[in-house]
Design a protein around this motif. Structure first.
Motif, short mmCIF file in Angstrom:
data_model
loop_
_atom_site.label_atom_id
_atom_site.label_comp_id
_atom_site.label_asym_id
_atom_site.label_seq_id
_atom_site.Cartn_x
_atom_site.Cartn_y
_atom_site.Cartn_z
N SER A 98 41.71 54.16 40.99
CA SER A 98 40.53 54.90 40.53
C SER A 98 40.94 56.06 39.62
O SER A 98 40.15 56.48 38.76
CB SER A 98 39.72 55.40 41.72
N ALA A 99 42.18 56.55 39.77
CA ALA A 99 42.64 57.58 38.83
C ALA A 99 42.75 57.01 37.43
O ALA A 99 42.32 57.64 36.45
CB ALA A 99 43.99 58.12 39.29
N PHE A 100 43.31 55.80 37.33
CA PHE A 100 43.38 55.14 36.01
C PHE A 100 41.98 54.87 35.48
O PHE A 100 41.72 55.02 34.28
CB PHE A 100 44.16 53.84 36.11
N ALA A 101 41.09 54.48 36.38
CA ALA A 101 39.71 54.20 35.96
C ALA A 101 39.06 55.46 35.40
O ALA A 101 38.37 55.42 34.38
CB ALA A 101 38.90 53.67 37.13
N ALA A 102 39.33 56.60 36.06
CA ALA A 102 38.78 57.87 35.59
C ALA A 102 39.29 58.16 34.19
O ALA A 102 38.53 58.55 33.29
CB ALA A 102 39.15 59.00 36.54
N ALA A 103 40.60 57.96 33.98
CA ALA A 103 41.19 58.22 32.67
C ALA A 103 40.56 57.31 31.62
O ALA A 103 40.23 57.75 30.50
CB ALA A 103 42.69 58.01 32.72
N ALA A 104 40.35 56.03 31.98
CA ALA A 104 39.76 55.09 31.03
C ALA A 104 38.33 55.50 30.68
O ALA A 104 37.93 55.49 29.51
CB ALA A 104 39.76 53.68 31.62
N PHE A 105 37.58 55.92 31.71
CA PHE A 105 36.18 56.31 31.48
C PHE A 105 36.13 57.52 30.55
O PHE A 105 35.37 57.56 29.59
CB PHE A 105 35.51 56.63 32.82
N LEU A 106 36.97 58.51 30.84
CA LEU A 106 36.98 59.72 30.01
C LEU A 106 37.38 59.39 28.58
O LEU A 106 36.84 59.94 27.63
CB LEU A 106 37.95 60.75 30.59
N ALA A 107 38.35 58.47 28.43
CA ALA A 107 38.80 58.13 27.08
C ALA A 107 37.73 57.39 26.31
O ALA A 107 37.73 57.39 25.07
CB ALA A 107 40.07 57.29 27.15
N CYS A 108 36.79 56.74 27.03
CA CYS A 108 35.72 56.01 26.34
C CYS A 108 34.58 56.92 25.92
O CYS A 108 33.81 56.57 25.02
CB CYS A 108 35.15 54.93 27.25
#
Lengths: 316, 146, 401
Positions: A180-190
Motif C-alpha cells: 500500500s506504500a507503493f500504491a500511495a506513491a503511485a496514486f500521488l504520482a498520478c
C-alpha cells in the motif's frame, strides 16, 4: 435519508472548497515565485465574473454538445468531490462508490474534451487528441493503485470501508504495508497528470495550443469548465489524503462530533496534499511534451502500481 | 427585486476584481509589450489585483492594445474586439496606440486607436512604466464595469 | 464503422493549424500556416507584414534628429543597437570622430542592452516551455539591468543615448561603482539560470529540437546566436569593430556550439551573458576621461552631415544589423535601408520546423529570438481583391526640417 441529506449538503461545500483550494494553490505558487500573488478569494471573483459574462457560441460548433459538456463535467467533478465528504460525515458506506468516484472524474475530463472538440477549432481538436493520450496514460496506474487497498480491506470497493479499515489497523495505508506504500506513491504520482497541471498540462498548453479544448469557451461555460478542473484536483487531493494518509490517532477519536469532525480535519489537511501534488510540480517543472508525459505515466506510476498490486497479491 | 440588485453588485465587484487581459500587438515596437510582461513579473506583480494574461480572446475582459494600428492589423483589431464576450474594456497602452506618434504621417498606419474602437483608458509613455500600465488597467475596469 | 474512421483520419491528416497572427506564444503578430499530420509538422508557410509601419519611407520625410527617434522605435528591445548603427553611418558620412569616452559609454549601454535582451529571451524561452517560475526569475533579474538603464539614461526601454558625434549622458564615479555591483549580482543570478537550464526536463524539451546544421546555417545566411549555435564563428564585434570594440577586442570571445538545436542556441546566449558581464567590467575599469559630445547643438551637428552614403554594421543581441544611409546634405535623408537580424534568421525557420512536433513550434520559433517589429517590410495592397481595395491613403506629409 441522513446519507442523502449529507450528500446534498456536501455539494455546495465541494464547490466552495474547490474554489478555495485553487486560491490556496495560486497563492502558494506565487509566493514560491517571489510574488505577492492574488488573494485566496481570487477564484471566487473569477467564478462570479465568468458567470456574469455573455456566453458566446462559435458558429462552427455543435451548440448542444458545446453548451452541455461543461455542465456535465462540472456536475460530475463536484459529485466526485462531494461523495467522499458526505460519506465521511454521515459514516455510511455504499458498495463500490470508490469506483463511481473515479469514473466521475474520468467522465468530467472526457466531457470537457468532447465539448472542446465540438467547438470546431483546430486547437480544440489537438487538445482532444492530447487529452485522450493523457487519459490512457494516467487512468491505468490510477485505477491499479486502488486495487491493493481493496485487497487489504476485505475486497471492498467502498470508500468508507477502506477509510474505516485504516481505523481498524490503527495506522494509515501509506505506512501499513509495503504494497500500500507503493500504491500511495503511485496514486500521488498520478495526481498531477489527472489534475492536468503544468508538467502534464499538454492538452491545454497556453503557449502551444491556446488553452487547447478551452479555446472557444467563454463566460459561464468557461466558469463551469474551470470549476470542473478545480473540483477534480480537490477530489483527488482529498481522496489521496483519506485513502492513504488517514492516520486514525490524528483524524479519529473526536467522538462528540463524530464524522463531521474527522471530515473537517481531513479538509484542513488536504491542502498539504494538494501542495505536494499540484503546487510543487507546477512550480518546479517545465511542461512536458505529449510523448514524454505519456512515457512518464507508463514508467514511474505504472511500475509503482504494478509493484504494489503484485506485492499485495503475494500478501505483503 | 432586491435580490437582483445584489446579484448585479456581486457581478460588478467580481468584474473589477478579476480583469483578465488579452494582449494585442498592432505594430508596436515591443517596448510596450515587454513592459506589459514586466508588469506581471515579480516586481510589479499585477496578479495580486487579479490580472491574468490569457491566450484566447474568449476568456478575456480587457484588451491591452499596443502599437499605432497598422493597415494589416486593422481588421484583426476589430475582429478580436468583437470576439470578446460582453462586458469588455479596452486600454490603449503607449503613446503609439493613443495618438500614433511618432508614426503619424506613414501611409500604412490606420491609427490612432480611438478612431476605430472605443477606448476606456489611455496609458501614455514610450513605453509607459509597468506601474502606469497596472494603473491604466484598474482605471479602465473601474470606469467600465462598476 | 471503418468508413467513418477512415474519414476522420483523412480529415485529421490534413489539419492546417493557423499559428498566429494573434497567438499567446507570440508577443508579435506573424502568421504561420502549419500543416500537421498527427503531431508532426509536415510543412510550414510563413507570412510577415502585419506590423509593417513604413519606417524606412517615413524616415525620408524627417530630418536626421527626428529620424534618430524613429529608428530607435524600430525595435523596443534592441533600440540602442539601431541608433548606434544609424549614428555610425552618419558619422562615417560626416567624418565625425566621437571622443573615446563617448565610444566607451556607447559600448557600455550596448552591452547592457545585450544583457537585458538575453535575460528577456531566457525568460520568454522558459515561458514557452511552460516553466513559469524560471520566467519570473529571469524577469526579476532583468529588472536590475533596467534599473541601471533608468539611472544612466533616464528611461527603461528607449534610451535615446546616442547623438551625432557622441552620447547624451555621462557616468559619474558613483554610477560606475553601482554598475559594477549590479553586474556581480546579475552574474550570480545568471549562474542560477544556467543551472536551471541544465535541468533534465528543460534539456529534454530543447535538445534535438529545431535542428539547423552548419551548412544550412551558412547557406541561409543566418546571423548572431542562431548562426553561432550551428557552429559558425561569426560576430561583427570581432570582424568589423565599431564603437570601442576595437580597443576591447581582448576582453571577450565568440561563443559557439556545434549542435545546431534549440538547446545550443540557448547555451550560446547563456554564455554570452557571462562574456558581456566581463566586458562591462572591463569597460568600467578602462573608462577614459574627456567630454562625451561635441560642444555644439545637435541641430548644428546635423547640418554638418554632407551629402553622401554609407553602410554600417553592428552586432545587435540577435545578430548582425545593417543600415544603409544616404543623406541629402540638407539635414535630411534620401534613403534608409534597414536589414535586421531576424530578417536573416527567419528564413531558417521553415527548415527547423519541418519534421518537428506541434509542441515544439513555439520553442523553435522562440529559439531564433524573433523580433518581428524589425522584420516586417511590406504591406500588400491588392486592388483587385476588394476589401483592401481602397487605394493607399496619401497622408504622408513633409515635416519641416
Amino acid at each position: 435519508m441522513a446519507a442523502l441529506a449529507a450528500l446534498l449538503a456536501s455539494l455546495p461545500a465541494a464547490v466552495f472548497l474547490s474554489l478555495l483550494f485553487e486560491g490556496i494553490d495560486r497563492k502558494l505558487h506565487a509566493r514560491m515565485q517571489g510574488r505577492i500573488g492574488p488573494p485566496v478569494t481570487q477564484p471566487f471573483y473569477d467564478f462570479a465574473k465568468l458567470l456574469n459574462k455573455e456566453s458566446v457560441f462559435p458558429s462552427s460548433s455543435s451548440k448542444a454538445i458545446f453548451a452541455s459538456a461543461p455542465v456535465i463535467a462540472a456536475a460530475s467533478s463536484i459529485l466526485a468531490g462531494a461523495i467522499p465528504l458526505a460519506s465521511l460525515v454521515a459514516g455510511t458506506s455504499v458498495v463500490g462508490d470508490l469506483i463511481l468516484i473515479l469514473y466521475l472524474l474520468t467522465m468530467s475530463s472526457i466531457m470537457v474534451m468532447i465539448g472542446g472538440s465540438s467547438s470546431g477549432n483546430p486547437y480544440g481538436a489537438i487538445g482532444f487528441s492530447r487529452k485522450m493520450v493523457m487519459l490512457i496514460g494516467y487512468e491505468v496506474p490510477l485505477l491499479a493503485s486502488i486495487l491493493p487497498l481493496s485487497l487489504k480491506s476485505q475486497h471492498s470497493f467502498s470508500y468508507h470501508g477502506i477509510v474505516q479499515s485504516q481505523v481498524g489497523m490503527g495506522t494509515c495505508f501509506a505506512f501499513a504495508y509495503p504494497s500500500s506504500a507503493f500504491a500511495a506513491a503511485a496514486f500521488l504520482a498520478c495526481i498531477p497528470a489527472a489534475a492536468g497541471v503544468v508538467p502534464f498540462d499538454v492538452p491545454e498548453a497556453k503557449t502551444e495550443i491556446v488553452h487547447g479544448y478551452l479555446v472557444e469557451y467563454g463566460g459561464p461555460h468557461l466558469a463551469l469548465a474551470r470549476l470542473a478542473k478545480d473540483a477534480a484536483s480537490f477530489a483527488l487531493s482529498f481522496l489521496a489524503l483519506t485513502l492513504f494518509f488517514y492516520h486514525p490517532p490524528l483524524f479519529e477519536g473526536h467522538a462528540s462530533l463524530g464524522g463531521l469532525a474527522s471530515a473537517i480535519l481531513c479538509v484542513a489537511f488536504a491542502p498539504a496534499m494538494m501542495f505536494l501534488t499540484v503546487t510543487v510540480p507546477r512550480t518546479v517543472f517545465a511542461r512536458l511534451k505529449v510523448g514524454q508525459a505519456f512515457k512518464f505515466c507508463w514508467s514511474l506510476p505504472l511500475t509503482l502500481s504494478a509493484l504494489s498490486v503484485v506485492l499485495s497479491a503475494a500478501g505483503f | 427585486m432586491r435580490q437582483e440588485g445584489s446579484a448585479v453588485r456581486i457581478g460588478a465587484r467580481s468584474r473589477i476584481k478579476s480583469p483578465w487581459l488579452f494582449h494585442l500587438n498592432t505594430g508596436s515596437c515591443n517596448g510596450c509589450d515587454i513592459e506589459i510582461v514586466a508588469s506581471l513579473a515579480p516586481r510589479y506583480d499585477a496578479e495580486r489585483l487579479g490580472c491574468v494574461l490569457v491566450g484566447s480572446p474568449r476568456h478575456a475582459d480587457v484588451i491591452l492594445v499596443t502599437g499605432p494600428v497598422t493597415r494589416q492589423m486593422l481588421p484583426r483589431v476589430i475582429r478580436v474586439y468583437e470576439q470578446l464576450p460582453e462586458p469588455k474594456s479596452l486600454v490603449a497602452v503607449g503613446t503609439c496606440a493613443a495618438s500614433g506618434a511618432p508614426f503619424i504621417g506613414s501611409g500604412v498606419i490606420e491609427g490612432p486607436l480611438d478612431g476605430i474602437i472605443p477606448v476606456d483608458a489611455y496609458v501614455l509613455g514610450c513605453p509607459p512604466r509597468p506601474e502606469a500600465i497596472v494603473r491604466g488597467i484598474v482605471t479602465a475596469v473601474r470606469r467600465r464595469f462598476s | 464503422m471503418t468508413g467513418e474512421t477512415r474519414e476522420l483520419e483523412y480529415d485529421y491528416s490534413r489539419l492546417v493549424v493557423p499559428f498566429g497572427p494573434v497567438h499567446p506564444a507570440l508577443k508579435e503578430p506573424v502568421h504561420f500556416k502549419v500543416f500537421v499530420k498527427k503531431e508532426e509538422v509536415v510543412d510550414v508557410g510563413l507570412r510577415l507584414g502585419h506590423v509593417h509601419r513604413g519606417i524606412e519611407a517615413l524616415a525620408e520625410t524627417r530630418n536626421l534628429v527626428q529620424a534618430m527617434y524613429l529608428v530607435e522605435r524600430v525595435c523596443g528591445i534592441c533600440s540602442h543597437s539601431h541608433t548606434t548603427c544609424f549614428v555610425g553611418a552618419l558619422e562615417e558620412i560626416g567624418r565625425i570622430q566621437p571622443s573615446e569616452r563617448a565610444l566607451y559609454l556607447r559600448t557600455l549601454v550596448f552591452e547592457l542592452e545585450r544583457l537585458h535582451s538575453h535575460l528577456l529571451w531566457l525568460g520568454i524561452m522558459a515561458y514557452e516551455i511552460g516553466f513559469d517560475t524560471l520566467f519570473m526569475f529571469a524577469f526579476n533579474t532583468r529588472e536590475a539591468v533596467l534599473d541601471l538603464f533608468e539611472e544612466i539614461t533616464g528611461n527603461r526601454v528607449h534610451h535615446s543615448m546616442n547623438v551625432i558625434g557622441g552620447v547624451r549622458w555621462d557616468l559619474d564615479g558613483r554610477m560606475v561603482e553601482k554598475v559594477g555591483r549590479s553586474m556581480s549580482k546579475v552574474r550570480e543570478a545568471a549562474q542560477r539560470i544556467r543551472e536551471i537550464f541544465q535541468d533534465k526536463t528543460v534539456e529534454e524539451r530543447l535538445s534535438g529540437v529545431g535542428l539547423l546544421d552548419r551548412g544550412a546555417a551558412q547557406e541561409l545566411c543566418t546571423v548572431g546566436p542562431t548562426a553561432r549555435g550551428s557552429g559558425l564563428k561569426t560576430d561583427v564585434r570581432k570582424e568589423d569593430p565599431y564603437a570601442a570594440y576595437g580597443a576591447l577586442e581582448g576582453s571577450f570571445s565568440i561563443v559557439t556550439r556545434t549542435e545546431g538545436d534549440a538547446y545550443a542556441r540557448t547555451e550560446v546566449r547563456i554564455f554570452e551573458i557571462f562574456e558581456t558581464i566581463n566586458m562591462i567590467n572591463e569597460i568600467l575599469a578602462r573608462l577614459p576621461g574627456g567630454s562625451i559630445r561635441p560642444g555644439e547643438t545637435i541641430i548644428r551637428s546635423m547640418n554638418r552631415v554632407p551629402q553622401g552614403e554609407a553602410v554600417s554594421r553592428v552586432e545587435a543581441p540577435r545578430g548582425e544589423l545593417l543600415y544603409y544611409v544616404r543623406t541629402d546634405g540638407k539635414g535630411g535623408l534620401r534613403r534608409l535601408k534597414v536589414r535586421t537580424p531576424t530578417l536573416a534568421n527567419i528564413v531558417g525557420l521553415r527548415q527547423m520546423l519541418i519534421g518537428g512536433e506541434v509542441a515544439d513550434i513555439p520553442v523553435v520559433v522562440a529559439s531564433i529570438d524573433p523580433c518581428l517589429s524589425c522584420t516586417n517590410r511590406i504591406t500588400v495592397i491588392d486592388l483587385d481583391k476588394g476589401g483592401a481595395g481602397e487605394p493607399l491613403r496619401r497622408r504622408r506629409r513633409k515635416w519641416p526640417h
